[in-house]
Design a protein around this motif. Structure first.
Motif, PDB file in Angstrom:
ATOM      1  N   ALA A  18      72.183 -40.015  99.436  1.00  0.00           N
ATOM      2  CA  ALA A  18      71.151 -39.649 100.385  1.00  0.00           C
ATOM      3  C   ALA A  18      71.479 -40.090 101.803  1.00  0.00           C
ATOM      4  N   LYS A 113      75.078 -30.961 105.936  1.00  0.00           N
ATOM      5  CA  LYS A 113      73.647 -31.213 105.858  1.00  0.00           C
ATOM      6  C   LYS A 113      73.283 -31.650 104.448  1.00  0.00           C
ATOM      7  N   ASP A 114      72.289 -32.511 104.380  1.00  0.00           N
ATOM      8  CA  ASP A 114      71.841 -33.001 103.077  1.00  0.00           C
ATOM      9  C   ASP A 114      70.823 -32.027 102.495  1.00  0.00           C
ATOM     10  N   ASP A 115      71.280 -30.823 102.234  1.00  0.00           N
ATOM     11  CA  ASP A 115      70.402 -29.819 101.648  1.00  0.00           C
ATOM     12  C   ASP A 115      71.234 -28.884 100.781  1.00  0.00           C
ATOM     13  N   ARG A 116      70.606 -27.855 100.261  1.00  0.00           N
ATOM     14  CA  ARG A 116      71.270 -26.965  99.303  1.00  0.00           C
ATOM     15  C   ARG A 116      72.473 -26.245  99.907  1.00  0.00           C
ATOM     16  N   SER A 118      74.787 -27.386 101.705  1.00  0.00           N
ATOM     17  CA  SER A 118      75.953 -28.232 101.941  1.00  0.00           C
ATOM     18  C   SER A 118      77.104 -27.947 100.983  1.00  0.00           C
ATOM     19  N   HIS A 328      72.638 -30.250  94.701  1.00  0.00           N
ATOM     20  CA  HIS A 328      71.609 -31.283  94.873  1.00  0.00           C
ATOM     21  C   HIS A 328      72.060 -32.649  94.374  1.00  0.00           C
ATOM     22  N   THR A 345      66.749 -33.991  98.878  1.00  0.00           N
ATOM     23  CA  THR A 345      67.119 -33.147 100.003  1.00  0.00           C
ATOM     24  C   THR A 345      65.926 -33.033 100.948  1.00  0.00           C
ATOM     25  N   GLN A 346      66.220 -32.795 102.203  1.00  0.00           N
ATOM     26  CA  GLN A 346      65.162 -32.708 103.206  1.00  0.00           C
ATOM     27  C   GLN A 346      65.262 -31.403 103.966  1.00  0.00           C
ATOM     28  N   ASP A 347      64.152 -30.712 104.060  1.00  0.00           N
ATOM     29  CA  ASP A 347      64.081 -29.460 104.799  1.00  0.00           C
ATOM     30  C   ASP A 347      64.059 -29.785 106.282  1.00  0.00           C
ATOM     31  N   THR A 353      60.659 -33.750 102.056  1.00  0.00           N
ATOM     32  CA  THR A 353      61.705 -34.224 101.146  1.00  0.00           C
ATOM     33  C   THR A 353      61.432 -33.729  99.733  1.00  0.00           C
TER      34      THR A 353
END
Length: 414
Positions: A18, A113-116, A118, A328, A345-347, A353
């Motif tokens: 994270a 990015k820490d999202d889908r 990435s 994820h 993950t964060q939008d 989150t």
């Protein structure tokens, strides 16, 4: 107690996932490396840029570029690549990708990015060999080893015979000989003898010796496409840690070796993609074609032994079977098998989150909301039941003597 420790281990790995992600870095050598500073591109813009560079743009809609100038980043129109071999080296597990080479800066930084989204860039790299072959049926895909793949118009049988003799002949310990030469070349000027003696990871030594042997010797024909996927730095990091002398020495040595092989080489049109520690290892997805492809590499016999509960025998099986943990999480070794360790993950637009769960991190984790709703309901029911019981007990309780006397009817005398 064991369950708590197991949970704590997963939680610590998820916490690492994270943290802020480093950007991947793309280096180009030769006439194309004319930029003074790296350009930060989005995941998709980086994919479009490299897809055009590697002639696989037919698989992508270039009209969806976020930045119309992204397609030309790091490219020179004056550069003629017709007579050069195309070389792609992917280095996984680097703590600071943009500083991997001491005196050379990347041309592209791939925004992480820490999202889908990435995982899209990693997925693009993993499919690159198959896409190259699919668009050019004249290319034959050959896998020299688990690290090196070659796409060529003509299968170079002399190359495979040489490779098999050098690296697969048990009677000749060629790898030790080559490693000794590499160590002696770098000892003194760049590394102390003691620091080189620390390097003992077998996979790392195999990668370095194979890469140097291929690129230093005239083994490939013209117009071949060479794809090298180096993963040993991640293994060393997992064993010794990011700040260990072994990891830092191996990373520095790998960078210097690559520079010495490709920086001034007129034969190779070279691109080096450096992936950060937090991102997944790249698994090259290669469509097998036994009639057209020749392979002398020893194939791993790993099989998925308990995929139903998300337990895999190798990281490659985990990545392939879970589609990189659905973007994820990370495929990490837990106990004796590889599993997806999910991360939140964060939008970026809403700031919300989302937590993920499941064998491949494909389900939204609503356990917190469920527990809150469940226990709130239980408490409310308990309060309601206690209130009803209190009312009933109050109704059945006898009145005090004074009140009872006041309510006893008196007999009037006539």
């Amino acid at each position: 107690m064991v369950s708590f420790i197991h949970f704590a281990t997963l939680a610590s790995v998820a916490a690492i996932c994270a943290t802020a992600l480093e950007n991947a870095a793309v280096y180009r050598f030769g006439e194309r490396n004319t930029q003074s500073q790296a350009v930060l591109l989005s995941q998709m813009d980086s994919i479009y840029n490299l897809a055009d560079e590697f002639d696989v743009s037919d698989f992508y809609e270039l009209g969806k570029l976020d930045n119309v100038e992204a397609l030309g980043v790091g490219k020179s129109k004056a550069c003629d690549r017709k007579d050069n071999n195309q070389l792609v080296i992917i280095v996984n597990g680097v703590d600071e990708p943009q500083a991997f080479f001491e005196h050379i800066k990347p041309v592209i930084l791939v925004e992480s990015k820490d999202d889908r989204s990435s995982y899209k860039f990693r997925s693009f790299l993993s499919r690159l060999p198959s896409q190259m072959k699919e668009l050019n049926p004249n290319l034959n895909l050959s896998k020299l080893s688990s690290h090196i793949s070659i796409l060529g118009q003509n299968t170079n049988r002399a190359l495979f015979e040489t490779w098999s003799k050098v690296f697969h002949d048990k009677e000749h310990d060629s790898i030790s000989l080559f490693w000794g030469e590499i160590s002696s070349n770098y000892e003194g000027s760049h590394f102390s003898k003691r620091s080189l003696e620390i390097i003992s990871d077998e996979e790392f030594i195999n990668e370095l010796t194979q890469l140097e042997f291929l690129l230093k010797n005239e083994l490939v024909t013209s117009n071949d496409k060479i794809i090298v996927n180096l993963q040993s730095l991640t293994t060393i990091y997992e064993k010794t840690g990011e700040h260990s002398q072994a990891y830092q020495t191996c990373k520095k040595l790998l960078g210097k070796l690559i520079i010495s092989l490709v920086e001034n080489s007129a034969k190779y049109d070279s691109t080096v993609v450096v992936m950060p520690l937090q991102q997944q290892l790249i698994t090259m997805k290669i469509n097998d074609d036994s009639k057209q492809e020749l392979s002398v590499a020893k194939r791993d016999s790993y099989s998925v032994f308990a995929s139903a509960n998300g337990c895999f025998s190798s990281q490659e099986d985990c990545l392939d079977s879970t589609s990189t943990c659905s973007g994820h999480g990370l495929c990490s070794k837990v106990g004796k098998c590889w599993k997806c360790v999910c991360s939140a993950t964060q939008d970026s637009s809403t700031g919300r989150t989302t937590k993920w769960t499941g064998a491949s991190c494909q389900k939204k984790d609503v356990s917190a909301e469920t527990n809150l709703f469940l226990w709130t309901t239980v408490v409310l029911l308990f309060v309601f039941a206690a209130g009803v019981k209190l009312l009933i007990s109050c109704g059945n309780e006898e009145l005090p003597g004074v009140l009872i006397a006041a309510t006893v009817p008196t007999k009037k005398t006539m």
